[in-house]
Design an enzyme around this catalytic site. Structure first.
Site, mmCIF file in Angstrom:
data_model
loop_
_atom_site.group_PDB
_atom_site.id
_atom_site.type_symbol
_atom_site.label_atom_id
_atom_site.label_comp_id
_atom_site.label_asym_id
_atom_site.label_seq_id
_atom_site.Cartn_x
_atom_site.Cartn_y
_atom_site.Cartn_z
ATOM 1 N N ASP A 68 83.002 87.027 28.143
ATOM 2 C CA ASP A 68 84.249 86.831 28.878
ATOM 3 C C ASP A 68 84.813 88.118 29.472
ATOM 4 O O ASP A 68 85.527 88.068 30.470
ATOM 5 C CB ASP A 68 85.293 86.131 28.008
ATOM 6 C CG ASP A 68 85.465 86.762 26.636
ATOM 7 O OD1 ASP A 68 84.876 87.831 26.372
ATOM 8 O OD2 ASP A 68 86.203 86.172 25.817
ATOM 9 N N ASP A 468 90.447 93.655 18.127
ATOM 10 C CA ASP A 468 89.947 92.547 17.302
ATOM 11 C C ASP A 468 89.284 92.998 16.006
ATOM 12 O O ASP A 468 89.711 92.597 14.924
ATOM 13 C CB ASP A 468 88.972 91.657 18.087
ATOM 14 C CG ASP A 468 89.643 90.954 19.255
ATOM 15 O OD1 ASP A 468 90.851 90.676 19.153
ATOM 16 O OD2 ASP A 468 88.981 90.717 20.271
#
Length: 883
Positions: A68, A468
Site C-alpha cells: 500500500d 507500527d
C-alpha cells in the site's frame, strides 16, 4: 484467431486518458558531481501490509506482490526473495509507491501492469497512473489518469482491480474507485478510456462524515476477472448490486440475476464453470464483522451460498479467495478480520459443498491445528508477545486480503498479512490430515515507514524508530533482528536520540494509545526500560539527549516541551518554547539544545530549562530538519524548503551553505573524508535542480550526488544518518521502502579538500580548519600508528589514528600507546577501546578490526578535551601487534 473488438465496444469507450510515456530509468542529469554507490536495504523483511499477491498463470514462478505504500515486487525463485520494481519513483510522484492493483499478462508474460497512486484526497497532490512494462517490471512506461488512485485508502485489499483479458491481451481493464467507473485499454495499456455503458460506479462509503476526507470516498469498483467465451465479471462496491457480467467481450453489461445482496464482493475468481465470490459488510482492510461466500454456475445462471459457517455463528467477513488451477473444485477463503484468537482459513475440495478449517476448537481454550509456524527467518514476527490461550504467537495473520495458490503447484500457497508474506510448500498435506509448515517469505520485501535513525560511534551501527513495529537495534545490517524495541512497547516510535559523548545512553518516544510514550536504554538501544512522562502526553513528538547524557529535552504531543536532569525519571516544563517544537541537542556542549517552531529557531544553554528565539527567519511550510555536528560545538545545520543553512555560533547567525541548493529535506553527518577536518555532510534535497541524496566532504562547498535515478525511493529522507565509523556510509529512511544503507564503490582518494563554505562569524566558537601534522613518530615492531588531529574547538578536539600492519603475516589484534604533554584527556573513542591513566593513553582494537592482513590498515577515532591553549601531537606513538 483473436478478433478485434467490434463497433459496439468501440462506441462504448469515451473520455480518453492522457497518454504520457515516461521511461523509468533515464540518464541522471545533474550539474553536481557524482560518486558511485551501492544501495541495499537494512534487513527487516516485511513490516507492512501486503494487500495483493498475484501469480502469472502463464509462467511458472513469476509472482508479483503489491504494497500500500512500498511499491511493487517480483519474486526471485533462485534466491527465494523479492525484487523491488518501483525504486525509481521520486519525490515529485512519491504517491506512485501506493499500488492499488497489479496485473501480469498471462499470454505475453513479459508484460505487467500496475495501477499506482497513494491517496484520493489532498494528501497526494498527483493523479494516479497506469504503469506498463514489457520486461517483467525492470523498466516502466506511464499513462496518467484524470483522477486520483488510493493505494493506501480504505478498500485497498479488494481486487484485483486491474486485469488482462486472456482472450485478447491487448485489452486491459481497470475497475476504478471514487465513482470513476470501469476503464479499458485496447493497446496494451498505452491509452485508456472509460467504458461509458458500464451501469454502476459503486456507492459504498465507509464514513460519509469523515472530515479528513479519508473514509468518505466511494470505494467504487472492486475487481475484474474473466471466464470463457467472452465473459467478463466485475465487482462493484454496492451492497445491493455487487456483481456485473458481460457475455460479449465488454460490449454490453448486465447485473447478474439472483445474486446475493447485503454485502460487498471483495474478491471474484473463476474456475471452470464457476465464479466464486467472497463478501463482507465493509471494504476493509481493518474491519469487517459479517459476510458470505457464494458460487455462481455460469452455464446455468445459478447462485449457491457456500459459506463455511452461518452468518449468525461468526464475527468476521470474508476477503482472501483463491482457487487451485490444477484441481477443479478446490478453493480457499480467508477471514477478512478475525483478530481473536487468530485468522481462519477455510478449504474445500468439493466446490464449496463442505469445508475444513486450518484450526478448530478442542475444548476451549485449546485448539487443534493443521499447521505449524516457523518464523526462524524473521523471529520478530512473534511481536515480543506471550498471550494467554487461545491466542498464540506468532499469529497466522490479520488483514488477510491476499491469498494465492500457485497455478503450477498445488502445494504452494502465499498470503499477505498486515506485517509480512507467509507461505507453505506443503499445502496438500491439509487434505491428507497431516501437518504442513508455514514460514515467512518476505526476504527483500521491505515495507516499513522510517521515522528516525541514529548511528552512534560505538555499539550497533544503527538504531531505528519505525511506524507500527517500533524499530530495531541493528547489530548486523544484513541480518533480520531478533525482536523490535520492546519493554516498553511504544507503538509507532517517532523519535530517538543518544548522548554523543556517552553513546550507550538512548531515549526513544512513540505514539502508543496510552502511557508509556518513552523508553530509556543504557546499552546503546539494545534493551530498554520505561521512563516517566509529564502529564497530558498523548504522543511521541521529538526528543533530544544532551551530549553527556545528563540532560534530556522532550517535545511530546499533548503537552508542552519538558526537560529532565534525571535521565527521564522526572520532568520540568521548559520555558520560551511553544508546544510541538522540534528539538535537537548540541553534540559537544551538554547543556546546549536547539529547537524549531513556526519559522523560528530557538537555543537553550541551560540544559533545556529556558529557550531563546534567535533572529533568523526559517521556512514556515514544508519539511524541515535541524542537525548539530558531532565533534564541533555550536555548529548546527537546518534543511528546509528554502535550502540549507549553517550556523557555527549556536544559532545566533546562519549563512546559506550554497545557492545551488534550492530545497533541503534533511541533513546528517558522518565520518570525515581522508584528509578532511570536518565530518562529511549528507543532504536529501535539490542541488542544481535535481532531487537526490548528496554528500559533501568540504563543509558544503561542493556536492556529489550519491544516488541515481534508479534509486529514488519516493517519499524519502525524513530519517537520515551518517555513519561515524565508515566514511561515505549513509542510512536513509523511506516512507514505505524501509531503511537503506549506502556505501561508496569507487576508489578512496588519497586526499580530500577541506575548504569550508563561508559562514557568519562566530561570537564564541571557532571550529578550526587547520590541521595539526597528520603523522607523529611511531615506534613498534610489525605495525605503525599515525596520529592526527582532525578538528578542534575551544576546550576540545577530535583525533584519528591509522594503524597499519607492516608485518609479513596477518594480525589478530593490536595496541596503540601515547603520552600527552599538555593536559589532554580522551573523552570518547570509536573503532577501538581507549583507556587513560594520568597522561598515558592505551587503545586496543575493536572486535571487528583487530585482524589485519599484511599491508592492511584500519582507523580509530576519539574525542578529547584540553585544558590549555595548546594541543601538541604526542610523540612517540607506539604500536604493537598480536601475534
Amino acid at each position: 484467431m483473436r478478433r478485434s473488438p467490434g463497433g459496439a465496444l468501440v462506441a462504448a469507450l469515451a473520455v480518453a486518458a492522457t497518454a504520457v510515456v515516461v521511461i523509468s530509468q533515464p540518464m541522471s542529469a545533474t550539474a553536481a558531481g557524482t560518486d558511485p554507490y551501492s544501495w541495499k536495504n537494512v534487513r527487516i523483511d516485511g513490516g507492512g501490509f501486503v494487500p495483493g499477491i498475484v501469480f502469472n498463470p502463464g509462467e511458472q514462478n513469476l509472482i508479483y506482490a503489491r504494497t500500500d505504500i512500498g511499491g511493487a515486487y517480483r519474486w526471485n525463485q533462485t534466491s527465494q526473495s523479492w525484487t523491488p520494481l518501483l525504486d525509481w519513483v521520486g519525490q515529485d510522484d512519491w504517491g506512485h509507491n501506493g499500488v492499488l492493483s497489479i496485473a501480469p499478462d498471462p499470454v505475453d508474460t513479459t508484460r505487467v501492469y500496475a495501477a499506482v497512486g497513494m491517496y484520493t484526497n489532498s494528501w497526494d497532490p498527483n493523479n494516479g497512473a497506469i504503469l506498463r512494462s514489457t520486461d517483467k517490471g525492470n523498466t516502466w512506461s506511464q499513462t496518467n489518469l484524470p483522477f486520483k488512485l488510493g493505494g493506501n485508502m480504505p478498500g485497498r485489499g479488494m481486487g484485483e482491480r486491474l486485469a488482462v483479458d486472456p482472450a485478447n491481451n491487448k485489452n486491459v481493464y481497470f475497475a476504478a474507485e471514487g465513482g470513476n467507473g470501469l476503464w479499458r485499454s485496447t493497446d496494451y495499456g498505452a491509452t485508456w478510456a472509460k467504458v461509458g455503458n458500464f451501469p454502476n460506479v459503486g456507492n459504498y462509503v465507509q464514513d460519509p462524515t469523515d472530515t479528513n476526507n479519508y473514509l468518505n470516498q466511494n470505494q467504487g469498483l472492486s475487481w475484474v476477472t474473466f471466464g470463457s467465451a467472452g465473459k467478463i465479471f466485475v465487482g462493484v462496491a454496492d451492497k445491493e448490486n455487487p456483481v456485473y457480467m458481460s457475455s460479449d467481450s465488454g460490449s454490453t453489461w448486465t447485473r447478474i440475476a439472483g445474486q446475493p445482496t447485503g454485502y460487498l464482493a471483495h474478491k471474484g475468481a473463476v474456475q471452470g464453470d464457476y465464479l466464486y465470490i467472497t463478501t463482507s459488510d465493509t471494504g476493509g482492510p481493518y474491519d469487517g464483522a459479517a459476510g458470505e461466500v457464494w458460487k455462481y454456475q455460469i452455464s446455468t445462471g445459478t447462485w449457491t451460498n457456500i459459506s463455511p459457517t452461518a452468518v449468525a455463528d461468526r464475527y468476521y467477513g470474508y476477503s482472501g479467495l483463491t482457487v487451485d488451477a490444477k484441481k477443479p473444485g478446490t478453493l480457499m477463503v480467508a477471514t477478512q478480520i478475525s483478530w481473536w484468537p487468530d485468522a481462519i482459513f477455510f478449504r474445500s475440495t468439493d466446490y464449496g459443498a463442505t469445508w475444513t478449517r486450518i484450526w478448530d476448537w478442542n475444548g476451549y481454550p485449546s485448539r487443534t491445528k493443521r499447521y505449524t509456524m516457523d518464523i526462524s527467518a524473521n523471529p520478530w514476527l512473534d511481536f515480543n508477545n506471550n498471550p494467554q490461550p487461545p491466542e498464540e504467537t506468532p499469529k497466522l495473520g490479520w488483514m488477510n486480503e491476499s491469498l494465492a495458490i500457485d497455478p503450477f503447484d498445488s502445494n504452494r500457497l502465499l498470503y499477505g498479512t498486515g506485517a509480512t508474506v507467509y507461505g507453505t510448500t506443503q499445502l496438500t498435506n491439509w487434505d491428507a490430515n497431516t501437518t504442513f509448515t508455514i514460514k515467512p517469505m518476505a526476504k527483500g520485501l521491505e515495507e516499513t515507514a522510517v521515522l528516525d535513525l541514529a548511528s552512534p560511534s560505538t555499539g550497533a551501527p544503527l538504531v531505528s524508530a519505525l511506524g507500527d513495529i517500533g524499530g530495531f537495534y541493528h547489530a548486523d545490517l544484513d541480518a533480520v533482528p531478533v525482536n523490535f524495541h520492546d519493554t516498553p512497547s511504544l507503538g509507532s516510535n517517532t523519535s530517538l536520540d543518544f548522548a554523543e559523548l556517552s553513546p550507550a545512553f538512548f531515549v526513544r518516544v512513540g505514539n502508543a494509545d496510552a502511557a508509556p510514550h518513552i523508553g530509556v536504554s543504557n546499552d546503546g538501544g539494545k534493551n530498554w526500560y520505561q521512563g516517566q512522562e509529564p502529564s497530558g502526553v498523548t504522543g511521541g513528538g521529538t526528543v533530544a539527549v544532551g551530549a553527556d547524557a545528563n540532560y534530556v529535552v522532550w517535545s511530546p504531543a499533548g503537552a508542552g516541551v519538558h526537560y529532565s536532569t534525571t535521565r527521564g525519571s522526572s520532568w520540568t516544563a521548559a520555558t520560551g518554547l511553544p508546544a510541538g517544537a522540534i528539538v535537537e541537542s548540541d553534540r559537544v556542549n551538554p547543556k546546549t539544545f536547539y529547537a524549531y517552531a513556526a519559522g523560528k529557531f530557538y537555543t537553550s544553554t541551560d540544559g533545556g530549562a529556558t529557550f531563546t528565539a534567535q533572529s533568523v527567519a526559517l521556512p514556515t511550510t514544508g519539511r524541515l530538519h535541524l542537525k548539530a555536528v558531532p565533534g564541533v560545538a555550536g555548529e548546527v545545520w537546518v534543511a528546509g524548503a528554502t535550502g540549507l543553512l549553517r550556523s557555527i555560533d549556536s544559532g545566533k547567525t546562519f549563512a546559506t551553505v550554497s545557492s545551488k541548493i534550492t530545497e533541503g529535506i534533511n541533513v546528517a553527518f558522518g565520518k570525515a573524508a581522508p584528509g578532511a577536518s570536518h565530518p562529511a555532510v549528507f543532504l536529501v534535497g535539490t542541488v542544481d535542480g535535481v532531487d537526490g541524496v548528496y554528500r559533501s566532504d568540504d563543509t558544503g562547498a561542493n556536492w556529489l550526488r550519491i544516488n541515481d535515478d534508479k534509486h529514488q525511493y519516493g517519499n524519502m529522507g525524513d530519517a537520515l544518518a551518517g555513519d561515524p565509523r565508515i566514511w561515505g556510509r549513509v542510512y536513509l529512511g523511506t516512507n514505505g521502502r524501509g531503511i537503506l544503507y549506502a556505501d561508496r564503490t569507487g576508489p578512496v582518494p588519497s586526499t580530500s579538500a577541506s575548504a569550508s563554505a563561508s559562514v557568519s562569524p562566530s561570537a564564541s566558537v571557532s571550529p578550526s580548519t587547520s590541521i595539526s601534522p597528520s603523522t607523529s613518530p611511531s615506534t613498534g615492531t610489525g605495525c605503525t600508528a599515525a596520529y592526527k588531529i582532525t578538528g578542534s574547538w575551544t576546550g576540545g578536539f577530535q583525533g584519528e589514528v591509522t594503524v597499519t600492519n607492516n608485518g609479513a603475516t596477518a594480525t589478530t589484534g593490536w595496541t596503540v600507546k601515547w603520552t600527552y604533554t599538555a593536559g589532554q584527556t580522551v573523552t570518547q573513542s570509536w573503532g577501538g577501546t581507549a583507556t587513560q591513566s594520568g597522561t598515558a593513553v592505551t587503545v586496543t582494537n575493536a572486535s571487528y578490526n583487530g585482524a589485519l592482513a599484511s599491508g592492511a590498515s584500519t582507523t580509530f577515532g576519539f574525542l578529547g578535551s584540553t585544558t590549555g591553549t595548546t594541543n601538541p601531537v604526542p610523540s612517540p606513538v607506539s604500536c604493537s601487534r598480536v601475534p
